[in-house]
Design a protein around this motif. Structure first.
Motif, PDB file in Angstrom:
ATOM      1  N   LYS A 157       0.810  -1.222   0.000  1.00 58.47           N
ATOM      2  CA  LYS A 157       0.000   0.000   0.000  1.00 58.47           C
ATOM      3  C   LYS A 157       0.839   1.267   0.000  1.00 58.47           C
ATOM      4  CE  LYS A 157      -3.796  -2.418   0.360  1.00 58.47           C
ATOM      5  NZ  LYS A 157      -4.683  -2.578  -0.817  1.00 58.47           N
ATOM      6  N   SER A 158       2.110   1.157   0.386  1.00 60.07           N
ATOM      7  CA  SER A 158       2.942   2.347   0.496  1.00 60.07           C
ATOM      8  C   SER A 158       4.389   1.970   0.185  1.00 60.07           C
ATOM      9  CB  SER A 158       2.847   2.930   1.909  1.00 60.07           C
ATOM     10  OG  SER A 158       3.639   4.085   2.036  1.00 60.07           O
ATOM     11  N   GLY A 159       4.932   2.589  -0.869  1.00 60.38           N
ATOM     12  CA  GLY A 159       6.309   2.319  -1.240  1.00 60.38           C
ATOM     13  C   GLY A 159       6.673   3.026  -2.529  1.00 60.38           C
ATOM     14  N   PHE A 160       7.857   2.753  -3.022  1.00 60.37           N
ATOM     15  CA  PHE A 160       8.258   3.367  -4.281  1.00 60.37           C
ATOM     16  C   PHE A 160       9.319   2.524  -4.960  1.00 60.37           C
ATOM     17  CE2 PHE A 160      12.533   4.936  -3.545  1.00 60.37           C
ATOM     18  CZ  PHE A 160      12.607   5.008  -2.162  1.00 60.37           C
ATOM     19  N   ILE A 161       9.432   2.727  -6.274  1.00 66.53           N
ATOM     20  CA  ILE A 161      10.455   2.094  -7.104  1.00 66.53           C
ATOM     21  C   ILE A 161      11.153   3.215  -7.856  1.00 66.53           C
ATOM     22  CG2 ILE A 161      10.923   0.382  -8.900  1.00 66.53           C
ATOM     23  CD1 ILE A 161       7.968  -0.585  -8.310  1.00 66.53           C
ATOM     24  N   SER A 162      12.472   3.220  -7.864  1.00 72.46           N
ATOM     25  CA  SER A 162      13.188   4.244  -8.608  1.00 72.46           C
ATOM     26  C   SER A 162      14.302   3.613  -9.425  1.00 72.46           C
ATOM     27  CB  SER A 162      13.762   5.313  -7.668  1.00 72.46           C
ATOM     28  OG  SER A 162      14.721   4.752  -6.797  1.00 72.46           O
ATOM     29  N   ALA A 163      14.551   4.203 -10.580  1.00 73.82           N
ATOM     30  CA  ALA A 163      15.621   3.747 -11.473  1.00 73.82           C
ATOM     31  C   ALA A 163      16.209   4.970 -12.165  1.00 73.82           C
ATOM     32  CB  ALA A 163      15.098   2.743 -12.486  1.00 73.82           C
ATOM     33  N   ILE A 164      16.879   5.822 -11.386  1.00 74.05           N
ATOM     34  CA  ILE A 164      17.503   7.057 -11.852  1.00 74.05           C
ATOM     35  C   ILE A 164      16.480   8.018 -12.438  1.00 74.05           C
ATOM     36  CG2 ILE A 164      19.357   8.081 -13.211  1.00 74.05           C
ATOM     37  CD1 ILE A 164      20.323   6.281 -10.986  1.00 74.05           C
ATOM     38  N   SER A 165      16.068   7.810 -13.696  1.00 77.02           N
ATOM     39  CA  SER A 165      15.175   8.771 -14.353  1.00 77.02           C
ATOM     40  C   SER A 165      13.717   8.338 -14.343  1.00 77.02           C
ATOM     41  CB  SER A 165      15.621   9.003 -15.801  1.00 77.02           C
ATOM     42  OG  SER A 165      15.641   7.777 -16.513  1.00 77.02           O
ATOM     43  N   SER A 166      13.403   7.219 -13.703  1.00 77.94           N
ATOM     44  CA  SER A 166      12.025   6.723 -13.624  1.00 77.94           C
ATOM     45  C   SER A 166      11.680   6.405 -12.179  1.00 77.94           C
ATOM     46  CB  SER A 166      11.852   5.463 -14.472  1.00 77.94           C
ATOM     47  OG  SER A 166      12.087   5.702 -15.831  1.00 77.94           O
ATOM     48  N   ILE A 167      10.469   6.749 -11.779  1.00 78.66           N
ATOM     49  CA  ILE A 167      10.027   6.456 -10.422  1.00 78.66           C
ATOM     50  C   ILE A 167       8.540   6.146 -10.440  1.00 78.66           C
ATOM     51  CG2 ILE A 167       9.525   8.874  -9.847  1.00 78.66           C
ATOM     52  CD1 ILE A 167      10.499   8.275  -7.010  1.00 78.66           C
ATOM     53  N   GLU A 168       8.145   5.233  -9.567  1.00 75.21           N
ATOM     54  CA  GLU A 168       6.725   4.958  -9.363  1.00 75.21           C
ATOM     55  C   GLU A 168       6.439   4.979  -7.878  1.00 75.21           C
ATOM     56  OE1 GLU A 168       3.429   1.472 -10.270  1.00 75.21           O
ATOM     57  OE2 GLU A 168       4.882   2.047 -11.802  1.00 75.21           O
ATOM     58  N   ALA A 169       5.486   5.817  -7.481  1.00 72.19           N
ATOM     59  CA  ALA A 169       5.063   5.895  -6.091  1.00 72.19           C
ATOM     60  C   ALA A 169       3.815   5.050  -5.909  1.00 72.19           C
ATOM     61  CB  ALA A 169       4.777   7.345  -5.706  1.00 72.19           C
ATOM     62  N   ILE A 170       3.879   4.118  -4.984  1.00 68.56           N
ATOM     63  CA  ILE A 170       2.735   3.261  -4.683  1.00 68.56           C
ATOM     64  C   ILE A 170       1.999   3.857  -3.494  1.00 68.56           C
ATOM     65  CG2 ILE A 170       2.013   0.960  -3.961  1.00 68.56           C
ATOM     66  CD1 ILE A 170       4.550  -0.109  -5.303  1.00 68.56           C
ATOM     67  N   GLY A 171       0.757   4.256  -3.740  1.00 70.88           N
ATOM     68  CA  GLY A 171      -0.022   4.878  -2.687  1.00 70.88           C
ATOM     69  C   GLY A 171       0.567   6.203  -2.263  1.00 70.88           C
ATOM     70  N   SER A 172       0.382   6.527  -0.997  1.00 67.50           N
ATOM     71  CA  SER A 172       0.897   7.767  -0.424  1.00 67.50           C
ATOM     72  C   SER A 172       1.781   7.416   0.770  1.00 67.50           C
ATOM     73  CB  SER A 172      -0.259   8.658   0.028  1.00 67.50           C
ATOM     74  OG  SER A 172      -1.054   7.979   0.996  1.00 67.50           O
ATOM     75  N   LYS A 173       2.271   8.432   1.454  1.00 67.25           N
ATOM     76  CA  LYS A 173       3.035   8.184   2.681  1.00 67.25           C
ATOM     77  C   LYS A 173       2.123   7.611   3.764  1.00 67.25           C
ATOM     78  CE  LYS A 173       4.944  12.212   3.381  1.00 67.25           C
ATOM     79  NZ  LYS A 173       5.851  13.224   3.966  1.00 67.25           N
TER      80      LYS A 173
END
Length: 329
Positions: free
Chosen positions: A191-207
């Protein structure tokens, strides 16, 4: 002449989880793929299960890398480049169809067969660093090998009609890997997290406290500084900038986003940030929009639901689509 690759993260992630549940903790894992580092962070009260979920997400990233990356020997795209014909699965056809949309949107300026021009400028590990600018003859010869219209699809059979044309997946595939990893995490109940790869990011849910993630955007003139903050809530972000990858020739920098018509790096922009709900599109369109006129980019963003952009032009003017939440520092 020297070749440089900016290794700063494009995003400074403000990841303070606010809440009273002391059992919630952040679980971080990092892996190398696509020639860069992917980082996955998940907030959870079950560290063991979360690590298993993150492992599945990384397996999905590795699957995409080995199956479609044009730089990986034996991938579908590598086989297509070498054999000029390959049987693609539905997933591969989907990726080509999304690329084709960007190609048409940009009136052909976004083109995944740009590798010959990139090589002419020195953006290849297979050529020595350039000491002089490429000549007109070199650029013209390279441009003859750039033509996405030579990629034909008939059912599941993909054919390259011209021998010298090859596909490069570098401008979009990383975003797709981020998207697929995000799908795996959501499927696992994250429900809450993120994935980053330098120039790409995906935020899962909110804080954890329900507020949006606050993402620091680099100043293209000084990547160690923050230009401002963009808020993300269950959204994706892609960034293209003139400071990310460049060559230095006679003391001057030349970045890697090249205009097919001029055969030189794009001159009117320093950075494009795309925010939407699809990591593949965010990655794909950050490059596509870099190649398009600023007014056309803003028009597209303002008429498209869940699509926002931030553009820094050559004079450091900032352009923002109407719904983007951006706080300038």
């Amino acid at each position: 002449m020297s070749k440089s690759r900016n290794i700063f993260l494009l995003f400074l992630l403000f990841l303070l989880l606010v809440g009273c549940d002391k059992k919630i903790k952040r679980v971080d894992e990092e892996r190398f793929a696509f020639g860069t580092f992917f980082k996955i962070s998940v907030f959870s009260d079950n560290e063991k299960r979360t690590k298993e979920d993150i492992e599945k997400a990384f397996q999905e990233i590795e699957r995409i890398d080995s199956k479609y990356n044009s730089k990986v020997k034996g991938s579908l795209v590598d086989n297509l480049n070498n054999l000029k014909q390959e049987n693609f699965d539905d997933e591969g056809l989907y990726l080509l169809s999304e690329v084709n949309k960007a190609y048409k949107l940009s009136n052909g300026k976004y083109d995944i067969t740009m590798e010959p021009l990139m090589t002419a400028w020195g953006f290849s590990e297979d050529v020595p660093p350039r000491e002089t600018l490429p000549t007109n003859l070199e650029l013209e010869a390279a441009a003859e090998k750039v033509d996405f219209s030579q990629i034909k699809v008939d059912g599941n059979i993909v054919t390259i009609k011209k021998d010298d044309v090859k596909i490069d997946t570098g401008s979009f595939l990383k975003g797709y890997a981020v998207q697929k990893a995000g799908q795996e995490l959501r499927k696992a109940g994250v429900k809450s997290g993120f994935i980053s790869a330098i120039s790409s990011i995906e935020a899962i849910g909110s804080k954890g406290d329900g507020t949006p993630w606050k993402i620091g955007i680099q100043n293209p003139n000084n990547p160690s500084e923050i230009l401002g903050i963009v808020e993300l809530n269950n959204q994706s972000m892609g960034v293209s900038g003139d400071y990310q990858t460049y060559v230095e020739i006679n003391g001057k920098r030349y970045h890697h986003i090249i205009d097919k018509e001029t055969k030189f790096p794009v001159q009117d922009k320093k950075m494009v940030v795309v925010v939407n709900k699809n990591s593949l599109e965010a990655d794909l369109y950050s490059t596509t929009f870099f190649l398009m006129p600023i007014e056309k980019v803003l028009e597209k963003a303002n008429e498209t639901p869940d699509l926002d952009v931030l553009i820094v032009d050559k004079n450091d003017e900032i352009y923002i689509s109407k719904n983007l939440k951006f706080n300038k520092k």
